[in-house]
Design a protein around this motif. Structure first.
Motif, PDB file in Angstrom:
ATOM      1  N   GLU A  63       0.809  -1.214   0.000  1.00  9.91           N
ATOM      2  CA  GLU A  63       0.000   0.000   0.000  1.00  9.91           C
ATOM      3  C   GLU A  63       0.845   1.268   0.000  1.00  9.91           C
ATOM      4  O   GLU A  63       0.458   2.275  -0.592  1.00  9.91           O
ATOM      5  N   ALA A  96     -10.285   3.358  -4.223  1.00  6.62           N
ATOM      6  CA  ALA A  96      -9.918   2.646  -3.006  1.00  6.62           C
ATOM      7  C   ALA A  96      -8.428   2.730  -2.753  1.00  6.62           C
ATOM      8  O   ALA A  96      -7.615   2.807  -3.674  1.00  6.62           O
ATOM      9  N   ALA A 100      -4.724  -4.079  -2.622  1.00  8.85           N
ATOM     10  CA  ALA A 100      -5.512  -4.654  -3.708  1.00  8.85           C
ATOM     11  C   ALA A 100      -5.679  -3.694  -4.876  1.00  8.85           C
ATOM     12  O   ALA A 100      -5.953  -4.123  -6.004  1.00  8.85           O
ATOM     13  N   ALA A 101      -5.520  -2.397  -4.628  1.00  7.82           N
ATOM     14  CA  ALA A 101      -5.680  -1.401  -5.679  1.00  7.82           C
ATOM     15  C   ALA A 101      -4.372  -1.090  -6.401  1.00  7.82           C
ATOM     16  O   ALA A 101      -4.358  -0.294  -7.348  1.00  7.82           O
ATOM     17  N   ALA A 142     -10.474  -4.255  -6.908  1.00  9.45           N
ATOM     18  CA  ALA A 142     -10.603  -3.094  -6.020  1.00  9.45           C
ATOM     19  C   ALA A 142     -11.640  -2.142  -6.599  1.00  9.45           C
ATOM     20  O   ALA A 142     -11.975  -2.204  -7.787  1.00  9.45           O
ATOM     21  N   ARG A 143     -12.114  -1.258  -5.741  1.00  7.30           N
ATOM     22  CA  ARG A 143     -13.050  -0.221  -6.192  1.00  7.30           C
ATOM     23  C   ARG A 143     -12.225   0.950  -6.724  1.00  7.30           C
ATOM     24  O   ARG A 143     -11.989   1.941  -6.039  1.00  7.30           O
ATOM     25  N   SER A 144     -11.757   0.814  -7.959  1.00  5.16           N
ATOM     26  CA  SER A 144     -10.906   1.849  -8.550  1.00  5.16           C
ATOM     27  C   SER A 144     -11.112   1.891 -10.049  1.00  5.16           C
ATOM     28  O   SER A 144     -11.558   0.909 -10.669  1.00  5.16           O
TER      29      SER A 144
END
Length: 244
Positions: A63, A96, A100-101, A142-144
């Motif tokens: 991250e 996000a 994961a992003a 991911a929410r991206s």
């Protein structure tokens, strides 16, 4: 925005590709020279690489900034690879956070990265999301915006499209809906495809093939890819053609 690179060639330590170059991806995390949007790339990083005898790549993603990870420094020193995709992330507003992003995204033998942004994310991207079925949406990492673009590319690949076709068809689809920046990069370990669409992209051959958002050193041989172009590369060389 982000910075990314891909490599094909003789096995070399990851460090030689990512960390050691004086203007390379490691330095681009805090001092990119040609980045047009954003100033630093400290919202995550990742490296995906291929080992002989296994077509499925390994990944290491985190991250935070690449220079703050001592474990990556050790890994990059000892792991050698013949093919690699690496990226440092500058997150788009509303996307996000978290490992994961961070690119590279992966499925099977493919690795993918997106250098760019989808304007109006997330609300303005509903029409693009509707191109995927519910199962594909649930599979997004991911929410991206980058994960959504990867989902669109992956749909093409799973339908049998070649790397270059998958990228160009995705770029054309997204461009119908929004004025996005879409420098996309994908590899299967033996070839690379990339698009230049709204930001810089360069390549160099010689000691293998390097494709990167910007040159990693001041040595000769770097060639800029024109905007709105598709690059295709193998160990034998590079071709560039306009995206219609």
């Amino acid at each position: 925005m982000c910075r990314h690179l891909a490599y094909l060639g003789a096995p070399v330590p990851i460090r030689r590709l990512v960390v050691d170059p004086p203007l390379g991806l490691y330095r681009q995390s805090w001092a990119p020279l040609l980045q047009r949007y954003g100033t630093v790339n400290v919202d995550g990083f990742g490296v995906g690489w291929y080992a002989d005898g296994d077509e499925v790549p390994a990944r290491y993603r985190r991250e935070g900034p690449i220079w703050a990870d001592a474990s990556f420094a050790d890994l990059a020193r000892v792991v050698r690879t013949r093919a690699l995709l690496a990226a440092v992330r500058s997150a788009t507003d509303g996307c996000a956070a978290g490992e994961a992003a961070a690119a590279p995204f992966a499925a099977g033998r493919w690795l993918f990265s997106h250098n760019g942004a989808l304007p109006g994310w997330p609300g303005g991207c509903a029409a693009l999301a509707a191109e995927l079925d519910p199962g594909e949406l649930l599979e997004l990492a991911a929410r991206s915006d980058s994960a959504l673009v990867w989902g669109l590319v992956l749909r093409q690949l799973r339908a049998g499209a070649a790397l270059g076709e998958a990228l160009t068809e995705t770029v054309k689809l997204v461009a119908k809906h929004t004025e996005a920046r879409l420098n996309l990069l994908v590899t299967d370990g033996s070839s690379i495809a990339a698009t230049s669409w709204g930001d810089t992209l360069f390549h160099r051959t010689g000691r293998g093939v390097l494709v990167a958002s910007e040159p990693s050193d001041e040595e000769p041989g770097w060639q800029e890819v024109p905007d709105r172009s598709l690059l295709l590369a193998t160990a034998a060389g590079v071709t560039v053609r306009p995206i219609d």
